[in-house]
Design a protein around this motif. Structure first.
Motif, PDB file in Angstrom:
ATOM      1  N   VAL A   1      39.755  51.334  41.398  1.00 40.96           N
ATOM      2  CA  VAL A   1      40.751  51.159  42.458  1.00 40.96           C
ATOM      3  C   VAL A   1      42.164  50.985  41.923  1.00 40.96           C
ATOM      4  O   VAL A   1      43.127  51.481  42.515  1.00 40.96           O
ATOM      5  CB  VAL A   1      40.382  49.952  43.343  1.00 40.96           C
ATOM      6  N   ASP A   2      42.325  50.303  40.804  1.00 42.94           N
ATOM      7  CA  ASP A   2      43.669  50.062  40.300  1.00 42.94           C
ATOM      8  C   ASP A   2      44.357  51.334  39.820  1.00 42.94           C
ATOM      9  O   ASP A   2      45.580  51.344  39.601  1.00 42.94           O
ATOM     10  CB  ASP A   2      43.656  49.009  39.190  1.00 42.94           C
ATOM     11  N   LEU A   3      43.601  52.419  39.694  1.00 42.68           N
ATOM     12  CA  LEU A   3      44.186  53.710  39.299  1.00 42.68           C
ATOM     13  C   LEU A   3      44.426  54.632  40.490  1.00 42.68           C
ATOM     14  O   LEU A   3      45.013  55.706  40.325  1.00 42.68           O
ATOM     15  CB  LEU A   3      43.286  54.405  38.281  1.00 42.68           C
TER      16      LEU A   3
ATOM     17  N   LYS B   1      37.920  41.275  39.696  1.00 40.03           N
ATOM     18  CA  LYS B   1      38.819  41.093  40.842  1.00 40.03           C
ATOM     19  C   LYS B   1      40.193  41.694  40.583  1.00 40.03           C
ATOM     20  O   LYS B   1      40.799  42.295  41.473  1.00 40.03           O
ATOM     21  CB  LYS B   1      38.937  39.600  41.152  1.00 40.03           C
ATOM     22  N   LYS B   2      40.710  41.564  39.367  1.00 39.98           N
ATOM     23  CA  LYS B   2      42.054  42.048  39.055  1.00 39.98           C
ATOM     24  C   LYS B   2      42.163  43.569  39.127  1.00 39.98           C
ATOM     25  O   LYS B   2      43.254  44.103  39.284  1.00 39.98           O
ATOM     26  CB  LYS B   2      42.473  41.562  37.668  1.00 39.98           C
ATOM     27  N   ARG B   3      41.041  44.255  39.004  1.00 38.19           N
ATOM     28  CA  ARG B   3      41.045  45.728  39.057  1.00 38.19           C
ATOM     29  C   ARG B   3      40.685  46.259  40.441  1.00 38.19           C
ATOM     30  O   ARG B   3      40.472  47.455  40.607  1.00 38.19           O
ATOM     31  CB  ARG B   3      40.088  46.297  38.013  1.00 38.19           C
ATOM     32  N   GLY B   4      40.597  45.353  41.408  1.00 40.12           N
ATOM     33  CA  GLY B   4      40.246  45.777  42.758  1.00 40.12           C
ATOM     34  C   GLY B   4      38.762  45.819  43.011  1.00 40.12           C
ATOM     35  O   GLY B   4      38.309  46.419  43.992  1.00 40.12           O
ATOM     36  N   GLY B   5      37.991  45.175  42.129  1.00 44.11           N
ATOM     37  CA  GLY B   5      36.545  45.160  42.291  1.00 44.11           C
ATOM     38  C   GLY B   5      36.097  44.230  43.404  1.00 44.11           C
ATOM     39  O   GLY B   5      36.889  43.492  43.990  1.00 44.11           O
TER      40      GLY B   5
END
Length: 354
Positions: A78-80, A175-179
């Protein structure tokens, strides 16, 4: 045979991209895979070899610059999503992006505005809505067969890390990567809620990381920071309520969706079966219209509805027809996700931001 040139596709991502996107594009005659990029060059080459893709690389930015294409299909963490979708639109390419669409509503709004300015077809891959049982229910709601929609209940059971600590930890647990399952699966459920119940006014949500509670027996699970269980309640602008209850520590996979209206109530039993509840607890089968029936793909369950999504994208690119859900729709989904996370922190109902 169509005389149109094939729609050239660049695929970014070789996880879900290799499992569903690549097989889907390879199977649909209107598309031709022109390039694939992955963080792992080995993975890119493997997928390129399997699907006869002429270009493989480990730098998606370079691929966008070097390979001519019409559509960019994004299946990365998600972060990409934001940087990849932004770059694709800036190159003037149509965009298909996996969900959850962005990290927050601000990113989602920016991408929607850019896609509109560049006049590119833009779609977020909520392919679950194309399963025949769901499509039939959507049609019946649109026809008024259920009367006034009063309540929507979605129940989801996942055997997650809490039940299988040997599962590989990925971005989905970060969580920080949108997980987290709120984004990964909850975004699908929110898309369905809005499709059936209309715009959402406010949200209450409680998130839980069940797997981390088992770290005494599986220390590796302490690294999980994202949610794997949640209860989400929404109030629709028209007054109905919706509930999504997802539990990531189930012993077996299971899901049901029930829409209750003033005139009738219907239940999605699975992707291909729609039922009407009977007093004895069983369900009367509700027929699927012929034009909504699709052939299951047991080898990859999501391939069948993904092909419906691809046909919609083809018609949008080649014939100017509408495609959904688009980036504007995804903004509304993202607003619910943002409000849900805020509600988990505040412990209160949260209204959607404008």
């Amino acid at each position: 045979m169509s005389s149109r040139a094939p729609i050239r596709v660049l695929l970014i991502g070789t996880g879900f991209g290799a499992q569903v996107h690549a097989p889907g594009f390879a199977r649909h005659p209107a598309f031709a895979l022109a390039g694939v990029a992955s963080g792992s060059l080995e993975n890119a080459k493997r997928v390129a070899s399997e699907f006869s893709i002429p270009y493989a690389g480990d730098d998606w930015k370079r691929m966008l610059d070097e390979v001519e294409a019409d559509l960019v299909s994004i299946a990365v963490p998600v972060d990409l999503h934001y940087p990849a979708a932004r770059a694709a639109a800036e190159h003037g390419r149509h965009v298909l992006c996996e969900k959850p669409f962005a990290m927050n509503a601000a990113e989602a709004r920016e991408l929607a505005a850019l896609a509109d300015a560049k006049r590119v077809v833009n779609v977020v891959n909520h392919e679950f809505r194309h399963f025949p049982a769901r499509e039939t229910l959507t049609r019946k709601i649109g026809e008024g067969a259920l009367g006034r929609i009063e309540h929507i209940l979605i129940r989801d059971r996942i055997p997650g890390w809490a039940r299988n600590p040997k599962r590989r930890l990925t971005w989905l647990t970060d969580k920080k990567r949108g997980g987290g399952y709120l984004g990964a699966l909850g975004s699908h459920h929110i898309d369905q809620l809005i499709l059936w119940g209309g715009p959402v006014r406010r949200v209450f949500c409680s998130l839980r990381t069940l797997a981390a509670e088992s770290m005494d027996t599986a220390p590796a699970l302490a690294a999980i920071t994202a949610d794997d269980t949640f209860t989400l309640m929404v109030q629709f602008e028209k007054g109905a309520r919706g509930v999504v209850d997802l539990f990531g520590g189930a012993h077996a996979r299971g899901q049901s969706m029930e829409v209750l209206g003033s005139a009738d109530s219907l239940t999605v039993l699975d992707g291909y079966r729609l039922g009407r509840a009977k007093e004895d607890g069983s369900h009367e089968a509700v027929p699927i219209p012929e034009d909504l029936a699709i052939e299951p793909t047991p080898e990859v369950a999501l391939l069948a509805p993904f092909l419906i999504q691809l046909e919609m994208i083809r018609a949008a690119i080649q014939e100017g027809k509408p495609a959904s859900p688009d980036f504007d729709d995804a903004v509304e989904i993202q607003k619910v996700l943002d409000a849900a996370r805020l509600s988990d922190q505040s412990g209160a109902w949260e209204s959607l931001a404008g």
